[in-house]
Scaffold this active site. Structure first.
Site, short mmCIF file in Angstrom:
data_model
loop_
_atom_site.label_atom_id
_atom_site.label_comp_id
_atom_site.label_asym_id
_atom_site.label_seq_id
_atom_site.Cartn_x
_atom_site.Cartn_y
_atom_site.Cartn_z
N PRO A 2 6.87 5.01 -7.54
CA PRO A 2 6.67 3.99 -6.09
C PRO A 2 5.65 3.85 -5.28
O PRO A 2 4.61 3.94 -5.46
CB PRO A 2 7.75 5.57 -5.55
CG PRO A 2 7.15 6.32 -6.87
CD PRO A 2 6.64 5.77 -7.90
N GLU A 3 5.68 2.56 -4.46
CA GLU A 3 4.89 2.06 -3.86
C GLU A 3 5.25 2.39 -2.44
O GLU A 3 6.31 3.12 -1.75
CB GLU A 3 5.49 0.47 -3.46
CG GLU A 3 5.63 -0.52 -5.12
CD GLU A 3 3.87 -1.49 -5.45
OE1 GLU A 3 3.52 -0.98 -4.90
OE2 GLU A 3 4.02 -1.20 -7.39
N LYS A 51 1.99 7.47 0.64
CA LYS A 51 3.44 7.88 0.37
C LYS A 51 3.34 9.37 0.06
O LYS A 51 3.82 9.37 -0.52
CB LYS A 51 2.60 6.89 -1.95
CG LYS A 51 2.23 5.87 -2.24
CD LYS A 51 2.14 5.55 -2.99
CE LYS A 51 1.00 4.67 -3.81
NZ LYS A 51 0.54 3.81 -4.44
N ARG A 251 -2.78 1.66 -15.91
CA ARG A 251 -1.34 0.97 -15.67
C ARG A 251 -1.69 -0.05 -16.50
O ARG A 251 -1.97 -0.79 -16.12
CB ARG A 251 -1.54 0.85 -13.63
CG ARG A 251 -1.17 2.02 -12.70
CD ARG A 251 -0.25 3.07 -12.95
NE ARG A 251 -0.75 3.49 -11.84
CZ ARG A 251 -1.08 4.47 -12.27
NH1 ARG A 251 -1.33 5.04 -13.37
NH2 ARG A 251 -0.89 5.40 -11.68
#
Ligand SMILES: [Zn+2]
Length: 267
Positions: A2-3, A51, A251
């Protein structure tokens, strides 16, 4: 992953569903919160910082949660079937009509509302802060430039620099700057990088799709992110994927060798 904009939207959704409701049932599946009971408390609202999500209750109490890679908050009518297995449930906040259910949430903690900054005080400026000013841009740009030899992609993901960028925006910001995520930070105009990050997050804050190209059509939403098969959205050339970061921070990282200059891992 999630950004910041995903978390922001989750916060808005939770706030709409819960604010003003008095809880008649709560359930926590988390070792530290196993005995917690918020029955009788009113939900005052839900806020996000980067976040991090804070659900705030009467009596100066806040519930912190973080979505990390896989967490989600969902709203159901009372008695409705959940879309996720019950063993992924971590939190239920319910009144007679509505239940908010958090699945696979991380870093759950109940704390006095006045102590929230203990969990987010280390964060850089929140890119979706409605009070954002040029001063925030300057702060984040300086933090980004503070370690000039660092790989740009890693610096963009560092929530202490600015809060809200995840892997999708990392890849897309680098594309829009015309450099690979492996260039040293010193190669770019950091104020421009911050402005781009804020522009992309703001553009997507109120919708579920994440679009960096301005085109909402499926398959046309990003320049290089997850486009190994489709190719670069600008030049049509092959998009490559390498990994960036180590251990839990590894990532997959997409880039177009034609549109982006700078180093990249060997194939
Ligand atoms: Zn290209």
């Amino acid at each position: 992953m999630p950004e910041g904009d995903t978390v922001f939207l989750a916060g808005k959704m939770l706030d709409r569903a819960l604010a003003g409701r008095t809880l008649s049932r709560t359930d926590f599946r988390h070792p530290a919160l196993a005995t917690a009971d918020l029955t009788g408390r009113q939900v005052l609202g839900v806020g996000t910082v980067g976040k991090h999500l804070f659900t705030r209750f009467s009596g100066e109490l806040s519930l912190h949660s973080h979505l990390k890679m896989d967490g989600t908050w969902e709203i159901y009518r009372a008695g409705a079937r959940w879309r996720h297995p019950a063993h992924h449930m971590r939190v239920v906040l319910a009144d007679a009509r509505v239940q908010a259910v958090g699945f696979r949430l991380h870093d759950l903690e109940l704390l006095p509302t006045g102590e929230e900054s203990r969990l987010v005080g280390h964060l850089g400026p929140d890119l979706l802060d409605p009070q954002w000013t040029d001063e925030h841009t300057a702060l984040a740009a300086a933090a980004l430039a503070a370690d000039p030899a660092r790989e740009l992609g890693l610096a963009l993901l560092d929530q202490r620099v600015m809060a809200g960028v995840g892997n999708l925006y990392k890849c897309e910001i680098c594309f829009l700057l015309g450099v690979t995520p492996w260039v040293p930070v010193s190669e770019v105009d950091t104020a421009k990088a911050v402005a781009l990050a804020r522009k992309l997050l703001l553009a997507n804050a109120w919708r579920h799709e994440q679009v960096t190209t301005g085109d909402l059509a499926r398959g046309r939403r990003t320049w290089v992110y997850e486009r190994t098969r489709a190719g670069c959205h600008r030049c049509g050339g092959p998009v490559r994927v390498g990994t960036q970061g180590t251990d839990v921070r590894r990532r997959p990282t997409w880039y177009c060798p034609r549109c982006q200059r700078g180093p990249a891992p060997a194939e």
